[in-house]
Design a protein around this motif. Structure first.
Motif, PDB file in Angstrom:
ATOM      1  N   LEU A   3       0.820  -1.197   0.000  1.00  6.98           N
ATOM      2  CA  LEU A   3       0.000   0.000   0.000  1.00  6.98           C
ATOM      3  C   LEU A   3       0.864   1.260   0.000  1.00  6.98           C
ATOM      4  CD1 LEU A   3      -2.583  -1.105   2.722  1.00  6.98           C
ATOM      5  CD2 LEU A   3      -2.845  -1.277   0.237  1.00  6.98           C
ATOM      6  N   HIS A   4       0.309   2.340  -0.564  1.00 10.26           N
ATOM      7  CA  HIS A   4       0.946   3.654  -0.421  1.00 10.26           C
ATOM      8  C   HIS A   4       0.760   4.101   1.024  1.00 10.26           C
ATOM      9  CE1 HIS A   4       2.302   7.677  -1.604  1.00 10.26           C
ATOM     10  NE2 HIS A   4       1.386   8.113  -0.759  1.00 10.26           N
ATOM     11  N   VAL A   5       1.833   4.611   1.646  1.00  8.79           N
ATOM     12  CA  VAL A   5       1.790   4.973   3.059  1.00  8.79           C
ATOM     13  C   VAL A   5       2.240   6.415   3.245  1.00  8.79           C
ATOM     14  CG1 VAL A   5       2.647   4.444   5.380  1.00  8.79           C
ATOM     15  CG2 VAL A   5       2.243   2.587   3.749  1.00  8.79           C
ATOM     16  N   HIS A   6       1.450   7.191   3.996  1.00  6.64           N
ATOM     17  CA  HIS A   6       1.835   8.525   4.436  1.00  6.64           C
ATOM     18  C   HIS A   6       2.531   8.374   5.790  1.00  6.64           C
ATOM     19  CE1 HIS A   6      -0.974  10.153   1.370  1.00  6.64           C
ATOM     20  NE2 HIS A   6      -1.681   9.082   1.698  1.00  6.64           N
ATOM     21  N   GLU A   7       3.571   9.150   6.015  1.00  6.37           N
ATOM     22  CA  GLU A   7       4.386   8.929   7.205  1.00  6.37           C
ATOM     23  C   GLU A   7       4.812  10.252   7.821  1.00  6.37           C
ATOM     24  OE1 GLU A   7       8.324   6.309   8.550  1.00  6.37           O
ATOM     25  OE2 GLU A   7       7.541   6.187   6.504  1.00  6.37           O
ATOM     26  N   TRP A   8       4.788  10.298   9.163  1.00  9.10           N
ATOM     27  CA  TRP A   8       5.240  11.459   9.923  1.00  9.10           C
ATOM     28  C   TRP A   8       6.046  10.968  11.121  1.00  9.10           C
ATOM     29  CZ3 TRP A   8       0.241  10.567   8.354  1.00  9.10           C
ATOM     30  CH2 TRP A   8      -0.309  11.449   7.412  1.00  9.10           C
ATOM     31  N   GLY A   9       6.991  11.777  11.591  1.00  5.29           N
ATOM     32  CA  GLY A   9       7.730  11.462  12.805  1.00  5.29           C
ATOM     33  C   GLY A   9       9.031  10.724  12.545  1.00  5.29           C
ATOM     34  N   ASP A  10       9.742  10.469  13.630  1.00  2.00           N
ATOM     35  CA  ASP A  10      11.039   9.801  13.606  1.00  2.00           C
ATOM     36  C   ASP A  10      10.842   8.303  13.378  1.00  2.00           C
ATOM     37  OD1 ASP A  10      13.517   8.616  14.234  1.00  2.00           O
ATOM     38  OD2 ASP A  10      13.979  10.183  15.697  1.00  2.00           O
ATOM     39  N   ARG A  11      11.574   7.747  12.430  1.00  2.00           N
ATOM     40  CA  ARG A  11      11.420   6.331  12.109  1.00  2.00           C
ATOM     41  C   ARG A  11      11.874   5.409  13.233  1.00  2.00           C
ATOM     42  NH1 ARG A  11      12.402   5.210   5.660  1.00  2.00           N
ATOM     43  NH2 ARG A  11      10.816   6.695   4.940  1.00  2.00           N
ATOM     44  N   SER A  12      12.616   5.926  14.184  1.00  2.00           N
ATOM     45  CA  SER A  12      13.041   5.109  15.319  1.00  2.00           C
ATOM     46  C   SER A  12      12.049   5.161  16.478  1.00  2.00           C
ATOM     47  CB  SER A  12      14.417   5.568  15.810  1.00  2.00           C
ATOM     48  OG  SER A  12      14.365   6.891  16.335  1.00  2.00           O
ATOM     49  N   ARG A  49      -6.430  -0.479  -0.221  1.00  2.00           N
ATOM     50  CA  ARG A  49      -6.655  -0.951  -1.594  1.00  2.00           C
ATOM     51  C   ARG A  49      -7.929  -0.302  -2.164  1.00  2.00           C
ATOM     52  NH1 ARG A  49      -5.842  -6.474  -4.238  1.00  2.00           N
ATOM     53  NH2 ARG A  49      -4.389  -6.808  -2.509  1.00  2.00           N
ATOM     54  N   GLY A  50      -7.813   0.226  -3.377  1.00  2.20           N
ATOM     55  CA  GLY A  50      -8.960   0.868  -4.009  1.00  2.20           C
ATOM     56  C   GLY A  50      -9.158   2.310  -3.601  1.00  2.20           C
ATOM     57  N   ASP A  57      -6.763  -3.043  -7.698  1.00  3.95           N
ATOM     58  CA  ASP A  57      -7.137  -4.395  -8.111  1.00  3.95           C
ATOM     59  C   ASP A  57      -7.990  -5.098  -7.050  1.00  3.95           C
ATOM     60  OD1 ASP A  57      -5.612  -3.950 -10.324  1.00  3.95           O
ATOM     61  OD2 ASP A  57      -3.915  -5.182  -9.672  1.00  3.95           O
ATOM     62  N   PRO A  58      -9.050  -5.829  -7.474  1.00 12.08           N
ATOM     63  CA  PRO A  58      -9.792  -6.663  -6.539  1.00 12.08           C
ATOM     64  C   PRO A  58      -8.971  -7.895  -6.159  1.00 12.08           C
ATOM     65  CG  PRO A  58     -10.622  -6.963  -8.780  1.00 12.08           C
ATOM     66  CD  PRO A  58      -9.597  -5.860  -8.836  1.00 12.08           C
ATOM     67  N   PRO A  59      -9.397  -8.637  -5.123  1.00 14.33           N
ATOM     68  CA  PRO A  59     -10.643  -8.497  -4.371  1.00 14.33           C
ATOM     69  C   PRO A  59     -10.566  -7.396  -3.318  1.00 14.33           C
ATOM     70  CG  PRO A  59      -9.384 -10.334  -3.491  1.00 14.33           C
ATOM     71  CD  PRO A  59      -8.628  -9.836  -4.690  1.00 14.33           C
ATOM     72  N   TRP A  60     -11.751  -6.996  -2.828  1.00  8.31           N
ATOM     73  CA  TRP A  60     -11.847  -5.927  -1.839  1.00  8.31           C
ATOM     74  C   TRP A  60     -12.508  -6.411  -0.549  1.00  8.31           C
ATOM     75  CZ3 TRP A  60     -14.136  -4.579  -6.846  1.00  8.31           C
ATOM     76  CH2 TRP A  60     -13.234  -3.934  -7.706  1.00  8.31           C
ATOM     77  N   ARG A 173     -13.504  14.266  -9.724  1.00  9.61           N
ATOM     78  CA  ARG A 173     -14.025  13.158  -8.927  1.00  9.61           C
ATOM     79  C   ARG A 173     -13.064  12.864  -7.785  1.00  9.61           C
ATOM     80  NH1 ARG A 173     -15.479  12.178 -14.205  1.00  9.61           N
ATOM     81  NH2 ARG A 173     -17.647  11.510 -14.546  1.00  9.61           N
ATOM     82  N   TRP A 174     -13.614  12.327  -6.692  1.00  7.96           N
ATOM     83  CA  TRP A 174     -12.773  11.933  -5.574  1.00  7.96           C
ATOM     84  C   TRP A 174     -11.937  10.718  -5.979  1.00  7.96           C
ATOM     85  CZ3 TRP A 174     -12.491  15.672  -2.259  1.00  7.96           C
ATOM     86  CH2 TRP A 174     -13.604  16.502  -2.043  1.00  7.96           C
ATOM     87  N   ARG A 175     -10.721  10.653  -5.473  1.00 10.19           N
ATOM     88  CA  ARG A 175      -9.738   9.650  -5.878  1.00 10.19           C
ATOM     89  C   ARG A 175     -10.035   8.321  -5.151  1.00 10.19           C
ATOM     90  NH1 ARG A 175      -4.148  11.065  -7.206  1.00 10.19           N
ATOM     91  NH2 ARG A 175      -4.452  12.979  -6.013  1.00 10.19           N
ATOM     92  N   VAL A 176     -11.038   7.587  -5.655  1.00 10.95           N
ATOM     93  CA  VAL A 176     -11.446   6.332  -5.019  1.00 10.95           C
ATOM     94  C   VAL A 176     -12.096   5.434  -6.071  1.00 10.95           C
ATOM     95  CG1 VAL A 176     -13.750   7.161  -4.346  1.00 10.95           C
ATOM     96  CG2 VAL A 176     -12.612   5.386  -2.976  1.00 10.95           C
ATOM     97  N   CYS A 177     -11.993   4.131  -5.877  1.00  8.54           N
ATOM     98  CA  CYS A 177     -12.567   3.140  -6.791  1.00  8.54           C
ATOM     99  C   CYS A 177     -13.977   2.792  -6.320  1.00  8.54           C
ATOM    100  CB  CYS A 177     -11.672   1.904  -6.800  1.00  8.54           C
ATOM    101  SG  CYS A 177     -12.293   0.519  -7.751  1.00  8.54           S
ATOM    102  N   ARG A 178     -14.980   3.183  -7.110  1.00  9.67           N
ATOM    103  CA  ARG A 178     -16.367   2.965  -6.683  1.00  9.67           C
ATOM    104  C   ARG A 178     -16.706   1.498  -6.460  1.00  9.67           C
ATOM    105  NH1 ARG A 178     -20.171   5.397 -10.711  1.00  9.67           N
ATOM    106  NH2 ARG A 178     -18.376   5.642 -12.109  1.00  9.67           N
ATOM    107  N   PRO A 179     -16.297   0.553  -7.323  1.00 15.51           N
ATOM    108  CA  PRO A 179     -16.600  -0.859  -7.031  1.00 15.51           C
ATOM    109  C   PRO A 179     -16.007  -1.337  -5.704  1.00 15.51           C
ATOM    110  CG  PRO A 179     -15.968  -0.598  -9.327  1.00 15.51           C
ATOM    111  CD  PRO A 179     -15.683   0.714  -8.662  1.00 15.51           C
ATOM    112  N   ALA A 180     -14.827  -0.832  -5.351  1.00 22.69           N
ATOM    113  CA  ALA A 180     -14.236  -1.206  -4.071  1.00 22.69           C
ATOM    114  C   ALA A 180     -15.101  -0.721  -2.915  1.00 22.69           C
ATOM    115  CB  ALA A 180     -12.822  -0.631  -3.950  1.00 22.69           C
TER     116      ALA A 180
END
Length: 266
Positions: A3-12, A49-50, A57-60, A173-180
């Protein structure tokens, strides 16, 4: 799926994993992370996912979403962590606690979609299946405000910058997969894990008392099963508690994580 991950703070620092709800994205936790958590924790907020910048990609189904979270955290070297989940994200934490309890150090559930009633799931799915598109950013924001939730416009303006994208027809449009999304609303009607899956970890349940997604009988079940290990906080406003009741929700989550999430088990 990685998955794409947003991250904040010290990795330790001790990890906190924030899981968003249906149609949302990980960056919705930015304000909470930057203002309250990142000074003490490594905050990780994946796009499911989605959703947003993760693949579609499915499945969801629920099992696949849980697998995605585990696979992604494994690749990032994160073992046990504190977890924060909003709505569907809260349900996924319950599923994770049932499947891999050692991964959960403590759990903060923000107006969790524990289980929705079938007629509610059908209504949500039918609405999600429609093609919602907008000519302008203002039109998209006004459509969100039409539900009368006390959401500050500044949150929605940031949401539009992150999550509203032009399509090939020139509409936004909002960045989301409607079938998911439709699939997830079906999954949320399934029987959830019992509250006892959190019996061995501290838990926080923040709920929008007037919105009513967390039903009274569900609160009673959690309180009976978890006893003193559960902290329940009622906040005003709508379902997106970290928007509509930001200060109350942020205060509760920050205090909870300082007490229970400060030891890393990665």
């Amino acid at each position: 799926m990685r998955l794409h991950v947003h991250e904040w703070g010290d990795r330790s620092a001790p990890p906190v994993v924030c899981v968003h709800g249906v149609t949302a994205h990980g960056r919705r936790f930015r304000k909470l992370a930057e203002e309250r958590l990142a000074a003490r924790f490594r905050v990780l907020a994946p796009d499911l996912r989605g959703h947003a910048r993760s693949d579609r990609d499915p499945p969801w189904d629920i099992s696949t979403h849980v697998g995605d979270l585990l696979e992604t955290l494994d690749e990032m070297g994160v073992g046990a962590a504190a977890w924060v989940g909003h709505s569907f994200g809260g349900r996924l934490i319950l599923e994770l606690a049932s499947r891999s309890p050692a991964r959960i150090q403590c759990a903060a559930l923000l107006d969790p979609a524990i289980q929705i009633l079938p007629h509610v799931g059908l209504d949500f799915a039918e609405e999600a299946a429609k093609d919602h598109s907008y000519a302008t950013v203002d039109e998209a924001i006004e459509a969100r405000l039409a539900n009368r939730a006390p959401t500050p416009r500044s949150f929605l303006e940031e949401e539009a910058r992150e999550h509203l994208v032009p399509s090939s027809d020139g509409r936004l449009r909002w960045r989301v997969c409607r079938p998911a999304v439709v699939s997830i609303y079906s999954e949320l009607c399934r029987e959830p894990p019992p509250p006892a899956v959190l019996a061995r970890v501290p838990a926080l349940l923040v709920h929008a008392s007037h919105f009513g997604l967390v039903r009274e009988e569900q609160l009673e079940e959690f309180e009976a099963a978890l006893g003193e290990e559960l902290e329940v906080v009622a906040v005003p406003g709508g379902h997106i508690v970290y928007w509509d009741a930001y200060e109350e929700t942020a205060n509760a989550v920050e205090k909870f994580l300082i007490r229970h999430g400060s030891v890393s088990h990665a």
